[in-house]
Design a protein around this motif. Structure first.
Motif, PDB file in Angstrom:
ATOM      1  N   GLU A 165     -31.806   3.503  13.900  1.00  0.00           N
ATOM      2  CA  GLU A 165     -30.522   4.039  14.362  1.00  0.00           C
ATOM      3  C   GLU A 165     -29.495   4.029  13.224  1.00  0.00           C
ATOM      4  OE1 GLU A 165     -28.792   6.202  16.939  1.00  0.00           O
ATOM      5  OE2 GLU A 165     -30.774   5.426  17.394  1.00  0.00           O
ATOM      6  N   GLU A 166     -29.436   2.948  12.459  1.00  0.00           N
ATOM      7  CA  GLU A 166     -28.510   2.868  11.321  1.00  0.00           C
ATOM      8  C   GLU A 166     -28.861   3.911  10.266  1.00  0.00           C
ATOM      9  OE1 GLU A 166     -27.367  -1.888  11.424  1.00  0.00           O
ATOM     10  OE2 GLU A 166     -29.246  -1.264  10.470  1.00  0.00           O
ATOM     11  N   TYR A 167     -30.156   4.121  10.042  1.00  0.00           N
ATOM     12  CA  TYR A 167     -30.613   5.131   9.090  1.00  0.00           C
ATOM     13  C   TYR A 167     -30.179   6.530   9.544  1.00  0.00           C
ATOM     14  CZ  TYR A 167     -33.821   8.180   6.531  1.00  0.00           C
ATOM     15  OH  TYR A 167     -34.345   9.179   5.761  1.00  0.00           O
ATOM     16  N   LYS A 168     -30.377   6.835  10.829  1.00  0.00           N
ATOM     17  CA  LYS A 168     -29.973   8.143  11.359  1.00  0.00           C
ATOM     18  C   LYS A 168     -28.469   8.345  11.220  1.00  0.00           C
ATOM     19  CE  LYS A 168     -31.258   8.665  15.539  1.00  0.00           C
ATOM     20  NZ  LYS A 168     -31.733   8.876  16.905  1.00  0.00           N
ATOM     21  N   GLU A 169     -27.686   7.314  11.517  1.00  0.00           N
ATOM     22  CA  GLU A 169     -26.229   7.413  11.387  1.00  0.00           C
ATOM     23  C   GLU A 169     -25.835   7.673   9.929  1.00  0.00           C
ATOM     24  OE1 GLU A 169     -24.562   3.799  12.958  1.00  0.00           O
ATOM     25  OE2 GLU A 169     -25.266   4.245  14.992  1.00  0.00           O
ATOM     26  N   LEU A 170     -26.470   6.963   9.011  1.00  0.00           N
ATOM     27  CA  LEU A 170     -26.182   7.137   7.587  1.00  0.00           C
ATOM     28  C   LEU A 170     -26.499   8.553   7.138  1.00  0.00           C
ATOM     29  CD1 LEU A 170     -25.468   6.170   4.727  1.00  0.00           C
ATOM     30  CD2 LEU A 170     -27.817   5.293   4.544  1.00  0.00           C
ATOM     31  N   MET A 171     -27.657   9.052   7.514  1.00  0.00           N
ATOM     32  CA  MET A 171     -28.053  10.393   7.090  1.00  0.00           C
ATOM     33  C   MET A 171     -27.153  11.461   7.709  1.00  0.00           C
ATOM     34  SD  MET A 171     -30.195   9.648   4.871  1.00  0.00           S
ATOM     35  CE  MET A 171     -30.776  11.234   4.335  1.00  0.00           C
ATOM     36  N   ALA A 172     -26.770  11.297   8.964  1.00  0.00           N
ATOM     37  CA  ALA A 172     -25.856  12.253   9.606  1.00  0.00           C
ATOM     38  C   ALA A 172     -24.504  12.233   8.895  1.00  0.00           C
ATOM     39  CB  ALA A 172     -25.686  11.915  11.089  1.00  0.00           C
ATOM     40  N   PHE A 173     -24.019  11.046   8.562  1.00  0.00           N
ATOM     41  CA  PHE A 173     -22.750  10.922   7.844  1.00  0.00           C
ATOM     42  C   PHE A 173     -22.844  11.579   6.464  1.00  0.00           C
ATOM     43  CE2 PHE A 173     -20.110   8.275   4.933  1.00  0.00           C
ATOM     44  CZ  PHE A 173     -18.875   8.777   5.324  1.00  0.00           C
ATOM     45  N   LEU A 174     -23.955  11.367   5.764  1.00  0.00           N
ATOM     46  CA  LEU A 174     -24.134  11.968   4.441  1.00  0.00           C
ATOM     47  C   LEU A 174     -24.196  13.493   4.521  1.00  0.00           C
ATOM     48  CD1 LEU A 174     -26.622   9.443   2.854  1.00  0.00           C
ATOM     49  CD2 LEU A 174     -24.347  10.016   1.983  1.00  0.00           C
ATOM     50  N   HIS A 175     -24.857  14.024   5.532  1.00  0.00           N
ATOM     51  CA  HIS A 175     -24.900  15.483   5.710  1.00  0.00           C
ATOM     52  C   HIS A 175     -23.489  16.028   5.940  1.00  0.00           C
ATOM     53  CE1 HIS A 175     -29.145  16.550   5.598  1.00  0.00           C
ATOM     54  NE2 HIS A 175     -29.389  15.417   6.217  1.00  0.00           N
ATOM     55  N   LYS A 176     -22.708  15.339   6.767  1.00  0.00           N
ATOM     56  CA  LYS A 176     -21.333  15.766   7.040  1.00  0.00           C
ATOM     57  C   LYS A 176     -20.495  15.702   5.767  1.00  0.00           C
ATOM     58  CE  LYS A 176     -17.339  14.765   9.850  1.00  0.00           C
ATOM     59  NZ  LYS A 176     -16.538  13.766  10.470  1.00  0.00           N
ATOM     60  N   LEU A 177     -20.611  14.614   5.035  1.00  0.00           N
ATOM     61  CA  LEU A 177     -19.860  14.441   3.793  1.00  0.00           C
ATOM     62  C   LEU A 177     -20.246  15.514   2.771  1.00  0.00           C
ATOM     63  CD1 LEU A 177     -17.785  12.228   3.213  1.00  0.00           C
ATOM     64  CD2 LEU A 177     -19.560  10.970   2.024  1.00  0.00           C
ATOM     65  N   ASN A 178     -21.529  15.825   2.708  1.00  0.00           N
ATOM     66  CA  ASN A 178     -22.009  16.844   1.784  1.00  0.00           C
ATOM     67  C   ASN A 178     -21.455  18.225   2.135  1.00  0.00           C
ATOM     68  OD1 ASN A 178     -23.768  17.356  -0.546  1.00  0.00           O
ATOM     69  ND2 ASN A 178     -24.932  18.617   0.904  1.00  0.00           N
ATOM     70  N   ARG A 179     -21.375  18.529   3.434  1.00  0.00           N
ATOM     71  CA  ARG A 179     -20.778  19.807   3.870  1.00  0.00           C
ATOM     72  C   ARG A 179     -19.303  19.868   3.480  1.00  0.00           C
ATOM     73  NH1 ARG A 179     -23.883  18.962   8.432  1.00  0.00           N
ATOM     74  NH2 ARG A 179     -22.105  18.097   9.564  1.00  0.00           N
TER      75      ARG A 179
END
Length: 118
Positions: free
Chosen positions: A40-54
């Motif tokens: 769950e923490e990994y998924k949250e991190l990756m979702a946050f990184l995708h948002k930040l990258n956008r």
């Protein structure tokens, strides 16, 4: 691996796998494992990184030149189990979000050299 839990086959199997895989080639995965990041923490991190990258891509397209605020948000939102500098280096080495990670590294290096001179 930091510790093998007694009577936990999963922990033992991961330990064995880490011996046959060059974990230096996968520093981000190594950080995830060593810091006991949950799925769950990994998924949250990756979702946050995708948002930040956008956001980074949009701001860059708009002509913004200073992305320090994105780095500050990254460090502030990063799971407390992870070190921001190590995580950025690991993500870069594994090829995740290369432009964003390069920019973060440039900001960090610029700030480090600024404080060394001052």
């Amino acid at each position: 691996m930091k510790e093998i839990k007694k009577n936990d086959p999963t922990s033992f199997h991961i330990h064995l796998l880490s011996k046959i895989i060059d974990m230096d080639e996968y520093p981000f995965i190594k950080l995830i494992i060593e810091n006991n990041i949950t799925f769950e923490e990994y998924k949250e991190l990756m979702a946050f990184l995708h948002k930040l990258n956008r956001e980074f891509a949009e701001q860059k397209e708009e002509g913004l030149m200073d992305f320090t605020i994105l780095l500050v948000r990254f460090a502030g939102m990063l799971n407390e189990k992870l070190n921001p500098d190590q995580t950025i280096e690991a993500l870069k080495k594994e090829g995740y979000f290369p432009s964003l990670m390069d920019t973060f590294i440039e900001i960090i290096e610029r700030d480090e050299s600024k404080y060394k001179r001052g």
